[in-house]
Design a protein around this motif. Structure first.
Motif, PDB file in Angstrom:
ATOM      1  N   UNK A  53     -37.193  -6.046  17.529  1.00 14.29           N
ATOM      2  CA  UNK A  53     -37.072  -7.142  18.490  1.00 14.29           C
ATOM      3  C   UNK A  53     -36.223  -6.703  19.681  1.00 14.29           C
ATOM      4  N   UNK A  54     -35.117  -6.034  19.395  1.00 16.39           N
ATOM      5  CA  UNK A  54     -34.204  -5.589  20.447  1.00 16.39           C
ATOM      6  C   UNK A  54     -34.891  -4.619  21.399  1.00 16.39           C
ATOM      7  N   UNK A  61     -36.820  -6.539  29.751  1.00 18.85           N
ATOM      8  CA  UNK A  61     -35.725  -6.621  30.721  1.00 18.85           C
ATOM      9  C   UNK A  61     -35.876  -5.552  31.792  1.00 18.85           C
ATOM     10  N   UNK A  62     -36.208  -4.337  31.380  1.00 16.23           N
ATOM     11  CA  UNK A  62     -36.401  -3.252  32.347  1.00 16.23           C
ATOM     12  C   UNK A  62     -37.531  -3.580  33.327  1.00 16.23           C
ATOM     13  N   UNK A  63     -38.608  -4.149  32.798  1.00 14.35           N
ATOM     14  CA  UNK A  63     -39.757  -4.490  33.645  1.00 14.35           C
ATOM     15  C   UNK A  63     -39.382  -5.594  34.645  1.00 14.35           C
ATOM     16  N   UNK A  76     -28.761  -8.809  32.354  1.00  7.47           N
ATOM     17  CA  UNK A  76     -27.929  -8.003  31.477  1.00  7.47           C
ATOM     18  C   UNK A  76     -28.169  -8.487  30.051  1.00  7.47           C
ATOM     19  N   UNK A  77     -28.749  -7.637  29.206  1.00  5.10           N
ATOM     20  CA  UNK A  77     -29.019  -7.998  27.812  1.00  5.10           C
ATOM     21  C   UNK A  77     -27.803  -7.606  26.975  1.00  5.10           C
ATOM     22  N   UNK A 100     -19.444 -14.379  26.717  1.00  5.85           N
ATOM     23  CA  UNK A 100     -20.414 -13.652  27.545  1.00  5.85           C
ATOM     24  C   UNK A 100     -21.130 -14.574  28.524  1.00  5.85           C
ATOM     25  N   UNK A 101     -21.066 -15.889  28.270  1.00  2.00           N
ATOM     26  CA  UNK A 101     -21.695 -16.897  29.127  1.00  2.00           C
ATOM     27  C   UNK A 101     -23.202 -16.663  29.271  1.00  2.00           C
ATOM     28  N   UNK A 102     -23.852 -16.399  28.149  1.00  2.00           N
ATOM     29  CA  UNK A 102     -25.299 -16.201  28.156  1.00  2.00           C
ATOM     30  C   UNK A 102     -26.014 -17.472  28.569  1.00  2.00           C
TER      31      UNK A 102
END
Length: 392
Positions: A53-54, A61-63, A76-77, A100-102
């Motif tokens: 999953x990660x 995220x990169x895409x 930022x993951x 982290x304030x996700x």
């Protein structure tokens, strides 16, 4: 120190704090980035799935970052290891939400953890999108949707009915035995829907055997199932237990088809490392390897990690797409707005299909499944399957 100097120092401190406040976003990261949390088992009993999953999430995220990120901010993951433990997961979620304030969190494919996190996430209003299929994760005791919890693959009710329909109506299996971990919410949530559907179309449950978390010897239960005259075995358990079950099934000479869940997906057969034991197994997967929407993600994954992706990779990828869409629907990166936007996600093309999340139960609407058979260690695509009941 004179009064003028004191005022100058005070003004300087205030300027510094003001600058820091401008650089630090209220929704995680800096003004130039947004934080998405990732809560997965990276070192515990389901680490095969958590790491997959990660990695899928990292590809997404990169895409997205290459295209400008989310809402003009780079993603930022922040990944935290649950170790497959409920208390570790709770501590990790609290850190992602509070420190982290996700803006949102990717949940693990573990129902026990999802159930425990639901009331906390509802209170903190930092949404979780996961692949925990127990309906109790997304639907409260009052029958209403858990406000902060969202599922992005078929629920255990839908999955159990699909497998029962295929076993009875497609394969013609009428005498079914069941073996499951009675302490596992994931397994338990699949039992009743499977039994009810199978019995409604003429099948009989001839044996029902259980075991507890941590058990490693199932030969006694499997021998009882063999004596029951069952013509199929249903085992909706985690991958590490399935590896043991299939080896011991061979040892006791139980030569009947086995019906399972998503944990039969790759890399199950390779972990078993015995083609004669990894045979005559059926399960429904989220996708088919031949489907065109997988090609770009599969290539990116193989270029980065130098291996074939497993199905949880695509689930991780799609969870990021859902969060990005929820930001658009909600109108901002504030967690409460993302949570509102999540319930409005509709018709986005993911790797696992076209995804719409119901505002009523926060579960996907109309996602079909692809049937697979494992025959002597090889995966055979049997095509998409939908029970007649689900077509109505």
């Amino acid at each position: 120190m004179n009064m003028v100097m004191k005022k100058m120092i005070t003004l300087t401190v205030l300027v510094i704090f003001a600058a820091a406040a401008m650089l630090t976003g209220g929704c995680g990261g800096t003004s130039q980035e947004v934080v998405i949390g990732n809560l997965q088992d990276l070192s515990g009993p389901t680490s095969v799935w958590g790491n997959a999953v990660t990695r899928g999430a990292e590809i997404a995220v990169e895409k997205l970052n290459a295209k400008g990120g989310i809402d003009g901010k780079k993603i930022k993951l922040v990944t935290m290891d649950t170790k497959g433990d409920v208390q570790e997961a709770i501590k990790a979620y609290n850190r992602l939400a509070d420190q982290e304030k996700a803006i949102a969190v990717l949940g693990p494919p573990v129902s026990n953890i999802g159930i425990a996190l639901a009331p906390i996430a509802n209170q903190k209003k930092v949404p979780i999108v996961g692949s925990f299929i127990d309906p109790r994760v997304t639907i409260g005791q009052d029958g209403k949707a858990q406000p902060a919890m969202f599922l992005m693959q078929p629920s255990s009710v839908q999955y159990g009915e699909i497998m029962a329909s295929y076993a009875v109506e497609k394969l013609g299996l009428k005498k079914i035995a069941i073996l499951y971990d009675q302490s596992n919410a994931f397994a338990v949530s699949l039992i009743n829907p499977f039994k009810a559907y199978a019995q409604s179309v003429g099948a009989k449950i001839v044996a029902e055997e259980v075991y507890a978390k941590g058990d490693k010897d199932f030969k006694t239960q499997l021998s009882k199932i063999k004596e029951s005259g069952a013509d199929a075995l249903y085992v909706p358990n985690y991958i590490q237990d399935l590896v043991i079950t299939m080896k011991q099934r061979k040892q006791v000479g139980l030569e009947i088809p086995v019906i399972g869940g998503l944990d039969f997906a790759p890399p199950f057969a390779s972990l078993l490392n015995d083609p004669e034991a990894a045979t005559d197994c059926y399960f429904a997967n989220n996708f088919s390897d031949s489907e065109p929407q997988l090609a770009e993600v599969k290539k990116a994954y193989m270029d980065k990690f130098k291996e074939e992706p497993v199905n949880k990779v695509y689930l991780g990828y799609d969870k990021i797409l859902i969060i990005a869409e929820a930001v658009k629907k909600g109108g901002s990166v504030k967690p409460e707005d993302v949570m509102k936007g999540m319930a409005q996600v509709k018709d986005i093309q993911g790797t696992t299909g076209v995804i719409t999340l119901s505002p009523n139960n926060h579960q996907p609407v109309g996602l079909s499944m692809v049937m697979y058979k494992i025959e002597k260690g090889k995966y055979v695509d049997l095509g998409r399957y939908v029970p007649e009941k689900h077509k109505k």
